[in-house]
Structure formats: C-alpha cells, structure tokens
Design a protein around this motif. Structure first.
Motif, PDB file in Angstrom:
ATOM      1  N   PRO A  24       7.524 103.188  59.336  1.00 35.46           N
ATOM      2  CA  PRO A  24       7.223 101.931  60.039  1.00 35.46           C
ATOM      3  C   PRO A  24       8.136 101.644  61.242  1.00 35.46           C
ATOM      4  O   PRO A  24       7.644 101.204  62.288  1.00 35.46           O
ATOM      5  CB  PRO A  24       7.397 100.871  58.953  1.00 35.46           C
ATOM      6  N   LEU A  25       9.421 101.910  61.131  1.00 26.36           N
ATOM      7  CA  LEU A  25      10.328 101.651  62.250  1.00 26.36           C
ATOM      8  C   LEU A  25       9.986 102.555  63.432  1.00 26.36           C
ATOM      9  O   LEU A  25       9.953 102.107  64.581  1.00 26.36           O
ATOM     10  CB  LEU A  25      11.787 101.848  61.821  1.00 26.36           C
ATOM     11  N   GLN A  26       9.713 103.805  63.162  1.00 26.93           N
ATOM     12  CA  GLN A  26       9.332 104.747  64.208  1.00 26.93           C
ATOM     13  C   GLN A  26       8.040 104.289  64.887  1.00 26.93           C
ATOM     14  O   GLN A  26       7.927 104.296  66.110  1.00 26.93           O
ATOM     15  CB  GLN A  26       9.148 106.129  63.590  1.00 26.93           C
ATOM     16  N   HIS A  57      11.492  98.443  56.520  1.00 31.73           N
ATOM     17  CA  HIS A  57      11.263  98.930  55.158  1.00 31.73           C
ATOM     18  C   HIS A  57      10.487 100.240  55.224  1.00 31.73           C
ATOM     19  O   HIS A  57       9.569 100.392  56.022  1.00 31.73           O
ATOM     20  CB  HIS A  57      10.478  97.907  54.330  1.00 31.73           C
ATOM     21  N   CYS A  58      10.837 101.171  54.351  1.00 29.68           N
ATOM     22  CA  CYS A  58      10.215 102.485  54.371  1.00 29.68           C
ATOM     23  C   CYS A  58      10.049 102.991  52.945  1.00 29.68           C
ATOM     24  O   CYS A  58      10.894 102.749  52.087  1.00 29.68           O
ATOM     25  CB  CYS A  58      11.101 103.439  55.174  1.00 29.68           C
ATOM     26  N   GLU A  73      20.949  92.971  65.026  1.00 32.06           N
ATOM     27  CA  GLU A  73      21.632  93.710  66.099  1.00 32.06           C
ATOM     28  C   GLU A  73      20.650  94.311  67.103  1.00 32.06           C
ATOM     29  O   GLU A  73      20.882  94.287  68.310  1.00 32.06           O
ATOM     30  CB  GLU A  73      22.492  94.813  65.483  1.00 32.06           C
ATOM     31  N   TYR A  74      19.541  94.862  66.602  1.00 33.00           N
ATOM     32  CA  TYR A  74      18.604  95.573  67.471  1.00 33.00           C
ATOM     33  C   TYR A  74      17.328  94.789  67.781  1.00 33.00           C
ATOM     34  O   TYR A  74      16.473  95.266  68.527  1.00 33.00           O
ATOM     35  CB  TYR A  74      18.248  96.927  66.862  1.00 33.00           C
ATOM     36  N   GLY A  75      17.176  93.597  67.204  1.00 30.59           N
ATOM     37  CA  GLY A  75      16.001  92.775  67.488  1.00 30.59           C
ATOM     38  C   GLY A  75      14.704  93.348  66.936  1.00 30.59           C
ATOM     39  O   GLY A  75      13.640  93.187  67.538  1.00 30.59           O
ATOM     40  N   VAL A  76      14.796  94.004  65.790  1.00 33.96           N
ATOM     41  CA  VAL A  76      13.612  94.585  65.148  1.00 33.96           C
ATOM     42  C   VAL A  76      13.328  93.776  63.884  1.00 33.96           C
ATOM     43  O   VAL A  76      14.234  93.541  63.082  1.00 33.96           O
ATOM     44  CB  VAL A  76      13.859  96.064  64.783  1.00 33.96           C
ATOM     45  N   PRO A  77      12.083  93.354  63.667  1.00 28.66           N
ATOM     46  CA  PRO A  77      11.777  92.597  62.452  1.00 28.66           C
ATOM     47  C   PRO A  77      12.126  93.396  61.188  1.00 28.66           C
ATOM     48  O   PRO A  77      11.861  94.597  61.111  1.00 28.66           O
ATOM     49  CB  PRO A  77      10.264  92.367  62.536  1.00 28.66           C
ATOM     50  N   ILE A  81      20.066  96.447  56.417  1.00 32.07           N
ATOM     51  CA  ILE A  81      18.943  96.437  57.361  1.00 32.07           C
ATOM     52  C   ILE A  81      18.749  95.065  58.001  1.00 32.07           C
ATOM     53  O   ILE A  81      18.291  94.982  59.137  1.00 32.07           O
ATOM     54  CB  ILE A  81      17.633  96.997  56.766  1.00 32.07           C
ATOM     55  N   GLU A  82      19.136  93.997  57.322  1.00 32.58           N
ATOM     56  CA  GLU A  82      19.088  92.671  57.954  1.00 32.58           C
ATOM     57  C   GLU A  82      20.083  92.618  59.114  1.00 32.58           C
ATOM     58  O   GLU A  82      19.786  92.046  60.161  1.00 32.58           O
ATOM     59  CB  GLU A  82      19.369  91.576  56.937  1.00 32.58           C
TER      60      GLU A  82
END
Length: 146
Positions: A59-61, A47-48, A38-42, A32-33
C-alpha cells in the motif's frame, strides 16, 4: 505463522516489519504513526500484509509511486514461479543489487544474505532462529571484519 507466505521472494522478512506488525503491536504502530507525521503519509497507507498478499505492490508503494511502479524481484519470481529468488538459476542477479541510499533506514541490503540463509537453513528455521537477529545486527551493531 506461515513464514514462506510472510517472507518476500527477495528475502525481506515481512513478519518482522513495522508496517506488518502495526496491526498487532503498539510499539510498531507508534513507529508508523511517527513516520506518518514525519513524511505526511496517511497511517492507513502504511499498513501492510506482506508483498505476497498485495501481489507485489504494498500500500505505501502504491500510494507513493502508483501501480505502474512494480518490484522487479517480485515480478521476476512470479514470472519464473519461484518461491524465493535463491531458487532461481540466475541468483544472485541485479534485481537484488544492494544500494546505499537509505541503507540505515530500510533493510534492503539484507536481501541476499537472508536468501542465502533461507537456502541453507530453510525458511522456517531461518525465520524462527535468525531473521530478527539479521535485522538487529544490521541496524544496531558496528561494522566489523571477521
């Protein structure tokens, strides 16, 4: 582990997901790091704890789409008070329709197969004996006619 709680109503096995496993697995955290960069998401948005723990909005959604974007399968199962979509008289329905978009990256096309196995084997036996293998075969084995 409570496999019923950690399996989404649609049949996705949250307990085998990198987003869930990242808090306890260095390998999953590294995955996930990498996706975070790659996608610029913290990373913390990735984490889910499973869709049941997040009431259907992981949380990502939420980060990507906002809280107006709800999972139709989760909402339907909640409305019908069904543990799994395969418990419903309308199973399978269009909420579980497979899509080819990103099929090599996300396991959503395994949902109906998983639900059929859950119905046949029970959630605990499926989780312990088959769920990880379904994902492994989906991502690593060549397509074949049997």
């Amino acid at each position: 582990m409570d496999y019923e709680w950690m399996t989404a109503p649609c049949g996705l096995d949250c307990f085998n997901c990198h987003f869930y496993l990242a808090s306890e697995s260095a390998e999953s955290m590294a995955v996930i790091e990498g996706w975070s960069k790659e996608y610029g998401v913290p990373v913390e948005k990735m984490h889910c704890r499973g869709c049941r723990a997040h009431d259907g909005i992981i949380p990502l959604q939420l980060y990507l789409f906002g809280d107006a974007h709800r999972c139709a399968a989760y909402e339907c199962s909640k409305e019908k008070n069904s543990k799994f979509c395969c418990d419903c008289d309308e199973f399978p329905c269009d909420n579980l329709h497979p899509y080819a978009d990103k099929a090599a990256e996300v396991p959503h096309n395994t949902k109906v197969f998983n639900l059929c196995l859950i119905r046949k084997m029970g959630v605990d036996q499926w989780a312990e004996q088959k769920a990880a293998d379904v994902k492994r075969v989906y991502f690593t084995c060549p397509w074949k006619l049997t």
